[in-house]
Design an enzyme around this catalytic site. Structure first.
Site, PDB file in Angstrom:
ATOM      1  N   ASP A 265     -28.121  34.685  22.802  1.00  0.00           N
ATOM      2  CA  ASP A 265     -28.590  33.843  23.901  1.00  0.00           C
ATOM      3  C   ASP A 265     -27.598  33.989  25.058  1.00  0.00           C
ATOM      4  OD1 ASP A 265     -29.290  31.783  25.654  1.00  0.00           O
ATOM      5  OD2 ASP A 265     -29.811  30.392  24.044  1.00  0.00           O
ATOM      6  N   HIS A 266     -28.071  34.569  26.171  1.00  0.00           N
ATOM      7  CA  HIS A 266     -27.162  34.846  27.284  1.00  0.00           C
ATOM      8  C   HIS A 266     -26.700  33.569  27.982  1.00  0.00           C
ATOM      9  CE1 HIS A 266     -25.087  37.745  29.581  1.00  0.00           C
ATOM     10  NE2 HIS A 266     -25.976  38.718  29.495  1.00  0.00           N
ATOM     11  N   ARG A 267     -27.293  32.426  27.625  1.00  0.00           N
ATOM     12  CA  ARG A 267     -26.863  31.169  28.235  1.00  0.00           C
ATOM     13  C   ARG A 267     -25.545  30.677  27.645  1.00  0.00           C
ATOM     14  NH1 ARG A 267     -32.107  27.617  27.025  1.00  0.00           N
ATOM     15  NH2 ARG A 267     -31.613  28.569  25.007  1.00  0.00           N
TER      16      ARG A 267
ATOM     17  N   CYS B 133     -23.038  32.676  26.231  1.00  0.00           N
ATOM     18  CA  CYS B 133     -21.893  33.567  26.414  1.00  0.00           C
ATOM     19  C   CYS B 133     -22.323  34.794  27.194  1.00  0.00           C
ATOM     20  CB  CYS B 133     -21.290  33.979  25.070  1.00  0.00           C
ATOM     21  SG  CYS B 133     -22.349  35.068  24.090  1.00  0.00           S
TER      22      CYS B 133
END
Length: 493
Positions: free
Chosen positions: A463-465, A467
């Protein structure tokens, strides 16, 4: 509806589900049943569950047939109170003096007054505490304010003193008649408390209840769960697998393709849960993917040496990789979190003091993800044993909701299907998944020379949110290095 008839509605079975498939009735119309007696087997999204009855009496009506999908909150079974006109038409009620309690015994205990019923209703707050999803009762859809449509009949263990002063103690707990005998389940009134103990492997025999007369309360089980060591309970009896329904042939012509429709298969059970979870993951999580080829030759050689020394006690490759993953998550804890959005729009990243390592397991009912609780505390050998145990119970359909829904990170070994990589969908609400491809011979440069090595591909979806790529790449590289040099990695764990 007559006051002699008790209608038990299908409860939320602790998974936040809206429906369940009725697999099998364990009782029939006319049967005499007692409180907590299993009455039906239902299949939830991921497991088979025996539903116990909160009432005693005579089965009057079964609201559904095997194979039917029932909605949570809809009537499941109607039970006539023992000794009532509904169960014994010839029996005439004997009026009791005002303010007294009828001492006549019935199958479920005592026929108590409405004041004692009010005391039992107060006790129900024990089951309403928490998330609002309860096994027995009517659920708490609105949190603490949620209620039932009618009061539940009081247990025989409620003391008669509750009649004299029904409202004197607003938080009263019903007492167990007489002295509590250790090891007797009669000292546990709440089915939720029993279920909580089973799910967490807590032996009720070892608990001294803090309630009146030694009654075991929810807080007592929670205290044991929070302690370092938990006594295991005997395993439950095997639950038969649900029969797989054959697709229903439609026989109609599809308007778009012009082809005859060969079958229509209802989406339900595990498949329905998987579909909903994957859709939510894809729609809510902005995932990114990184991957790397890894030389696993050294790990295979190390395991081969261990197997020579202990042929029947050597962990599998997945257990070693799982050990490297837990070590990597300690170093990169951002991947062991959960992203939450509150009702007011505020957002936060929730971290955990521990790792529950989920792993994908293919079963006859579909893909499920049981999780090894507190995996960071286990050795490779202990991880191997727990992975094997959870795989077996998942394939038998006996995994509990806790075992299937408590993971914080998922390890997916899709290499067993003969593929190298996958654009994995993250197991919502987790934030990352590590995939392991097949291990095959490939040309590899070793010390400047070409050699044939055992190579696998690791793929991390995250999940790019929570890290950036640097963190994800650091974790992936850590696990890859541990696989390529397992001796050095284990020395530091």
């Amino acid at each position: 509806m007559s006051s002699d008839m008790q209608v038990f509605k299908l409860p939320d079975l602790g998974e936040g589900l809206t429906e369940a498939e009725l697999v099998n009735w364990l009782v029939a119309v006319g049967d005499e049943i007692v409180v907590d007696q299993p009455i039906a087997e239902v299949e939830t999204a991921k497991s088979m569950v025996e539903v116990p009855s909160p009432y005693a009496g005579t089965v009057a009506e079964l609201h559904g047939e095997a194979g039917q999908t029932l909605d949570v909150g809809k009537p499941l079974i109607s039970i006539a109170r023992a000794g009532s006109a509904a169960s014994s038409p010839a029996a005439a009620p004997v009026p009791a003096p005002a303010g007294s309690v009828d001492p006549s015994p019935v199958s479920s205990g005592l026929d108590v007054s409405s004041a004692v019923e009010a005391a039992a209703e107060t006790y129900r707050t024990e089951e309403k505490a928490g998330s609002g999803n309860v096994l027995i009762g009517y659920g708490t859809p609105g949190g603490a304010t949620g209620g039932r449509t009618r009061p539940r009949k009081a247990s025989a263990s409620v003391v008669a003193s509750a009649v004299a002063e029904p409202a004197a103690v607003p938080e009263m707990e019903p007492a167990v008649a007489g002295t509590r005998i250790p090891g007797k389940l009669s000292a546990v009134i709440s089915p939720l408390v029993r279920k909580m103990a089973r799910d967490h492997g807590v032996s009720l025999d070892a608990i001294e209840g803090s309630g009146a007369s030694g009654l075991i309360m929810r807080r007592d089980v929670e205290a044991v769960i929070a302690s370092p060591s938990v006594a295991a309970v005997p395993s439950a009896a095997a639950i038969p697998a649900a029969p797989v329904s054959a697709p229903v042939s439609a026989g109609a012509v599809d308007s778009r393709t012009g082809l005859s429709v060969s079958a229509r298969t209802p989406v339900r059970g595990v498949r329905k849960a998987v579909a909903a979870n994957m859709t939510r993951s894809r729609s809510e999580i902005p995932e990114a993917t990184v991957w790397v080829d890894v030389d696993a030759t050294a790990l295979l050689e190390m395991r081969a040496e261990l197997k020579k020394r202990a042929p029947h006690d050597t962990p599998g490759l997945l257990a070693f990789i799982a050990r490297f993953v837990t070590a990597g998550l300690k170093k990169y804890p951002a991947l062991n979190t959960r992203f939450e959005t509150a009702g007011d729009g505020s957002q936060e990243i929730v971290g955990f003091e521990g790792i529950n390592l989920g792993f994908a397991a293919q079963t006859d009912r579909g893909l499920v993800v049981p999780s090894v609780r507190n995996a960071h505390q286990l050795s490779a050998r202990e991880l191997d044993a727990e992975i094997r145990r959870l795989t077996a119970v998942a394939r038998d359909g006996k995994a509990t909701p806790t075992e299937l829904g408590s993971g914080t990170f998922t390890l997916n070994n899709y290499g067993v299907f003969g593929v190298d990589g996958s654009a994995a969908i993250i197991n919502y609400p987790e934030v990352a998944m590590l995939g392991v491809g097949r291990i095959i011979n490939k040309p590899w440069v070793v010390n400047g020379e070409l050699a044939v090595r055992k190579v696998t591909e690791l793929t991390l979806a995250f999940d790019h949110r929570v890290c950036d790529g640097e963190t994800a790449a650091g974790f992936l590289r850590y696990v890859a290095d541990a696989i390529e040099n397992p001796g050095g990695a284990l020395a530091d764990m």
